[in-house]
Enzyme design. Structure first.
Site, short mmCIF file in Angstrom:
data_model
loop_
_atom_site.label_atom_id
_atom_site.label_comp_id
_atom_site.label_asym_id
_atom_site.label_seq_id
_atom_site.Cartn_x
_atom_site.Cartn_y
_atom_site.Cartn_z
CD GLU C 60 5.23 14.44 -2.41
OE1 GLU C 60 4.97 13.92 -3.46
OE2 GLU C 60 4.92 13.80 -1.31
CG HIS C 129 9.18 6.00 5.29
ND1 HIS C 129 8.91 4.82 4.32
CD2 HIS C 129 8.27 6.63 5.28
CE1 HIS C 129 7.91 4.84 4.15
NE2 HIS C 129 7.21 6.01 4.49
C1 LIG Z 1 4.99 10.56 -2.98
C2 LIG Z 1 4.81 10.33 -1.54
N1 LIG Z 1 4.18 11.33 -0.76
C3 LIG Z 1 3.85 11.10 0.39
C4 LIG Z 1 3.78 9.89 0.90
C5 LIG Z 1 3.43 9.59 2.31
N2 LIG Z 1 2.17 9.06 2.44
C6 LIG Z 1 2.19 7.35 2.70
S1 LIG Z 1 0.49 7.01 2.53
C7 LIG Z 1 -0.13 8.26 2.25
C8 LIG Z 1 -1.46 8.41 2.30
C9 LIG Z 1 -1.97 7.56 0.94
O1 LIG Z 1 -3.42 7.97 0.90
P1 LIG Z 1 -4.28 6.97 -0.02
O2 LIG Z 1 -3.56 6.96 -1.64
O3 LIG Z 1 -5.65 7.26 0.28
O4 LIG Z 1 -4.21 5.38 0.53
P2 LIG Z 1 -4.90 4.99 1.75
O5 LIG Z 1 -3.48 4.85 2.58
O6 LIG Z 1 -5.85 5.56 2.23
O7 LIG Z 1 -5.12 3.33 1.48
C10 LIG Z 1 0.97 9.21 2.26
C11 LIG Z 1 0.61 10.67 2.07
C12 LIG Z 1 4.40 8.87 0.14
N3 LIG Z 1 4.38 7.31 0.46
N4 LIG Z 1 4.81 8.99 -1.12
#
Ligand SMILES: Cc1ncc(C[n+]2csc(CCOP(=O)(O)OP(=O)(O)O)c2C)c(N)n1
Ligand SMILES: Cc1ncc(C[n+]2csc(CCOP(=O)(O)OP(=O)(O)O)c2C)c(N)n1
Ligand SMILES: [Mg+2]
Ligand SMILES: [Mg+2]
Lengths: 336, 332, 332, 336
Positions: C60, C129
């Site tokens: 962010e 959320h």
């Molecule tokens: C700071 C922040 N930004 C955005 C999110 C929304 N979000 C939740 S899971 C995710 C993707 C995470 O991807 P990854 O780290 O590759 O883990 P995966 O779900 O693929 O195991 C996002 C963008 C969040 N939880 N926290």
């Protein structure tokens, strides 16, 4: 010129790019024209003189703080010299002086430093839109993603402008360093992250800042090239930045250069270039004295002019928070 | 007892507690060998070594995040943020992690630490060396917020903060770091968190036209409130000054008792007016003491602008700005 | 005119403005091909391509920082933060950079952009959320803060926000993203920033025991205020409901005019009570309309806890919690 | 086992560490005892069954969201198996199930997921102090510096405990990833950053997440070793984590492992290990069926028990904000 690709540096972290040899002559094959070398010298002397004048202001108590660029001129002036007019610069406070080289009058710079312009920022946190020098932040590292966004915009707007962002070794630890280099790599933005490694952040040595052997190798984490250059060798810096910029203008992307200014026992970039120019008969003792005298005179005159300027009035406190002073600020301005 | 300034009192508290409790560790930028840019941690690295006093890389998120991990382990970290203005790169760690750890884990874990950081203006620091961000932490449930005004309270509140089971933001008013001097006991003592102090009691003169005003202040502005009170005394306005000391949880009882006595309130703080802590104080007073109010409470605060450099003495709510507010509420 | 929900209205505004002004770019996590987790940016990537609609890495700070750079260049970025709860890793970029850029540069530069982000609870999202962080931005000078409650206002305010010269935080009440439906003009129009809307006018019945109350709300809570107003109407309490629409700069005139008419106020917001925007509203009303107040203003808000998961319907200031507050101020 | 030093990986980013060959037999020289291999299999089946039960709860609307660990079991279970009891784990929501392997009863896990414990967090954001599993944050990357501080504390407190922090590929872009790895390197903390690279973060492919060729090579930026391992090969993950942990217990420091789970066409770690065990005669079809049936029964029973537990009452809303409920919360609790 030895330039590492996205994974070259780490296997040769000791390959320090230099243009001037131990004997003060140009390493063969590096054709930097005479005019550029002379201009570099003048720019450095001018900056040093200005800096000295400001340090004096700090000593006398006129300035509460000051970020001296002494011994960092090789990086600052070498890089600035390699840019074209429409390119933009995102400095830290320690490169406050980059504006001089980009056409800002010394008295206007002095006025900002002395709080005689808007008076909003402490010394060295300057801004010069006319010179395409961004506003300096007080938050270490925070300006780096700005440089990326700006550079990306210049690219998608189909200009050939590139962006130079300065940072210190300490700034490599900031979260925004990570974001900026990562976004810069992904967005293929024409932005150069030029890290002045002076070996210390306030009191913290680089060894406590990071366990990586060099700062340049941090580039790999972002899929961009990293390069280590002798920051007390202004010509080497100029070459490195110029080479990058030429490529970046034509589709090249982000890069990280670490310029070390703490490495050699002979750390004064001005003395080094002076010896080189004299050796190459591009500078006489007399000419050197004149350049120095003129620079000192300019700096003192600038400070005097700036001191004489009016300080901003109380009413200006409320300007520039928004484009138009909103009602609640009108009332705070007029009734408090 | 010995006379100390606030820097010395805080240093004394840290040293005392580090000797007493080996779980206490200090970390931050330049807090080690050089003892911090304000010398508050001077000598600690020498005495306790680098496993108790850590110079960290330049990342406030890293400092606070790492400190949270130490706290989860069972240590009691006291991280320093060099200036409160630099706390924002670590804001997420404070509001999303530190403040919520106990709650979100259903009480399984707690992250007990004390973040020390200098706040406030008046040192020619400009935009990024002068801010007072207390409201941005008080709004976030799960944090205690402390701001001493005197060396005595600084030491006693810091010792109490370190021993408190909850995370504490300990704001140090840097303008009076050295200017505020006073007697400080040499040994161990605490000042209770959540208790305000009547710094100046209003004594009704008994005259018919006498007006009393409660002034609420903390940190460096306490001294401005005192100066303003002296000034308006000549005009028959008698001030009762409350030094909050702890901003949250608030000692609302002391405030309400004073307002019931005086009927008038002026709140003073350096932070911008809008959504500053003054707004909460005015709201609470209005809710709890509505029928006692002789005049609407006044706020004397920093303006709704970023913190300026050359004009900071216009920006700050100094005595010359508090006086008219006192006159206004007294004359309502 | 066509009926749209709020997601469609915002999407419509983005599309319209991107067609009209090629400086407008959209960026954020997953805003591109998939059109955002709430589908607010659906179809934009297809129509405008990847130089106008960018999927970014997960940072962010990087999103907002990069957007600031684009704005300095002269583009008009509209970054999306996936949930307002995730804005804090980018908080420093907003409060230290975005909000201060014009000021610190003496007006040489400005960083004009609009940060869109969904706020609020009621979607079973739990701690991370559901939050409503408006007060943390209103306190920081240099930002405008908008929160529409209807599709009409969402489109009109977003167009106004993008064209406004200052940085705007555009909070979207996700609980009513789809539930709030209404007629939305197809073409271009704006809703003025800084102007509240009387969502329900109080009509005095003329009866002697009639009581009127001004209710101030915004976003998803507007609908709860309306439900509560219907409920208490039966008991002779007549509500005038102000939908703020723009939180800052505030339309204080509309508020004061209403309070002068009703003499009573209830402020409703989802964010925690302490140092929430409600505190500022109560303070301003007390300062400006003290002599018209028949009762101390009441705040019905989220509690001073992190946002819970299973108990969110107890936490939120829903109609069942607004009703007793209305009765309380009416009966004071 | 091929392990890269602080600068080895980048020159061999394609060196993917595997334990199981294409023919499902152990690559020679990797002596992983039979008990461990069997335990790994059971753990994965147990997690898969639990996960399936939860996915069913999501489908029926009981859970509003759920982070399935399907196909990620090789990384989760392989790593957990390699730890000792006193070691700590800092998971993301997708490793909610790591607690099962660390002794947490399935019904207690289910209770947290169903909001029947404190009810404060959405599904998968669990905490188990008894199992030394930290509380999961909703902010991607935010837990990583916690792992560093915890690990450093274990070191200075002279224990031999180590710390395992999980993260996804998306999390490598977060500012706290940078801080954590940098602090971890400088503080020589016994912490392992285990990155599950499933190729995507919500919809964002790794290629838009970063321009670096591998995630493992990001380690170099912090002076710590990086390693690339096949994340669908539970034994390879086990080996890699075990090797690191053995070293870390005796003075070793931080490391980054990238475990790819999106790479091979045959991405099911359970099927792979099952074939291997059968081939080595460590598992019969019957035994496999029994393990599976028991795991499914356990999961369903756990969910049922948890469903039957009481939901937290309104009063609990106000607990655990502070150690003791303060007066302002007492009044919000009792008078609102
Ligand atoms: C700071 C922040 N930004 C955005 C999110 C929304 N979000 C939740 S899971 C995710 C993707 C995470 O991807 P990854 O780290 O590759 O883990 P995966 O779900 O693929 O195991 C996002 C963008 C969040 N939880 N926290
Ligand atoms: C976020 C943040 N943290 C801390 C500071 C305080 N600070 C100002 S300069 C500095 C050291 C910077 O070191 P470096 O980046 O190496 O630059 P140098 O001064 O050596 O040129 C620090 C810690 C700051 N300005 N911003
Ligand atoms: Mg440095
Ligand atoms: Mg992923």
């Amino acid at each position: 010129m030895h330039q590492t690709g996205s994974r070259g540096t780490s296997s040769e972290p000791d390959r320090l790019l230099r243009a001037l040899g131990d004997d003060d002559s140009l390493v063969s094959g590096l054709g930097v024209d005479e005019g550029t070398r002379r201009a570099l010298f003048s720019a450095m002397v001018r900056l040093r003189s200005f800096d000295d004048a400001c340090v004096a202001l700090q000593r006398e108590g006129t300035l509460p703080t000051f970020f001296s660029s002494r011994l960092q001129e090789g990086v600052i002036c070498g890089a600035a010299q390699a840019l074209a007019d429409g390119d933009a610069v995102f400095p830290t406070p320690r490169e406050y002086g980059v504006s001089l080289q980009r056409g800002v009058a010394a008295e206007d710079l002095a006025a900002q430093i002395l709080g005689k312009a808007s008076g909003r920022q402490a010394p060295c946190y300057v801004s010069f839109r006319s010179a395409k020098v961004a506003s300096v932040s007080g938050i270490i590292g925070a300006h780096l993603p700005h440089a990326v966004g700006y550079a990306w915009s210049a690219r998608v707007r189909k200009t050939s402008h590139v962006v130079l962002a300065f940072l210190g070794d300490g700034a490599t630890s900031s979260g925004e360093f990570h974001s900026a280099l990562n976004f810069g790599g992904v967005m293929k933005a024409p932005v150069l992250f030029l890290c002045r490694n002076n070996g210390v952040a306030i009191s913290t040595p680089v060894a406590r800042q990071t366990a990586s052997e060099t700062l340049a190798e941090k580039a790999h984490a972002y899929g961009i090239p990293g390069l280590l250059v002798d920051g007390t060798d202004a010509i080497a810096v100029y070459n490195a930045v110029r080479t990058w910029a030429d490529a970046a203008r034509h589709g090249g992307g982000a890069m990280l250069i670490e310029a070390r200014t703490d490495l050699l026992p002979d750390r004064d970039p001005i003395a080094r270039l002076e010896r080189h120019l004299m050796k190459d008969n591009l500078l006489s003792e007399d000419a050197a004295r004149t350049i120095d005298a003129e620079a000192r005179a300019e700096a003192l005159a600038a400070v005097n002019v700036a001191k004489g300027r009016a300080a901003p009035s109380r009413e200006t406190l409320f300007d520039d928070v928004f484009a138009v002073v909103p009602r609640h600020l009108v009332s705070q301005r007029d009734h408090a | 007892m010995s006379e100390m300034n606030m820097v010395q009192a805080i240093n004394d508290a840290l040293r005392l507690e580090m000797r007493r409790d080996d779980r206490v560790v200090v970390l931050g930028e330049d807090v080690g060998k050089v003892g911090g840019v304000f010398r508050v941690t001077a000598g600690l690295h020498e005495e306790f070594g680098e496993d108790r006093v850590l110079d960290t890389p330049l990342s406030e998120g890293g400092i606070i995040g790492t400190a949270i991990g130490m706290a989860l382990y069972g240590l009691v970290p006291v991280p320093e943020i060099q200036f409160a203005d630099f706390i924002f790169p670590g804001y997420d760690q404070i509001v999303s992690e530190l403040a919520k750890y106990r709650y979100r884990s259903g009480g399984e874990y707690s992250a007990k630490l004390v973040i020390r950081t200098p706040v406030g203006g008046g040192i020619r620091g400009g935009l990024y060396h002068s801010q007072s961000p207390e409201a941005l932490f008080i709004h976030v449930a799960g944090l205690k917020v402390v701001c001493p005004a005197t060396p005595y309270d600084a030491k006693g509140l810091l010792l109490a903060s370190i021993r408190d089971p909850d995370p504490v933001l300990f704001f140090e008013p840097k303008r009076v770091y050295r200017a505020a001097k006073g007697e400080v006991p040499e040994g161990d003592y605490t000042v209770e968190i959540g208790k305000a102090r009547i710094a100046r009691e209003a004594v009704p003169s008994g005259r018919k036209d006498d007006r009393m005003v409660t002034v609420i202040a903390w940190g460096a502005m306490l001294y401005e409130a005192i100066a303003a009170a002296e000034e308006v005394k000549k005009k028959g306005i008698e001030c009762e000054i409350i030094d909050l000391r702890t901003l949250w949880p608030l000692d609302i009882d002391t405030i309400v008792a004073s307002v019931e006595k005086t009927g008038r309130v002026v709140v003073v703080h350096e932070a911008p007016r809008t959504c500053g802590f003054g707004a909460e104080l005015v709201s609470l007073i209005t809710e709890r003491a509505f029928l006692h109010l002789e005049a609407p409470p006044e706020r004397v605060t920093g303006f709704d602008t970023p913190f300026p450099y050359t004009l900071e003495m216009e920006y700050l709510p100094l005595a010359h700005r508090i006086v008219p507010a006192l006159e206004k509420v007294a004359g309502f």
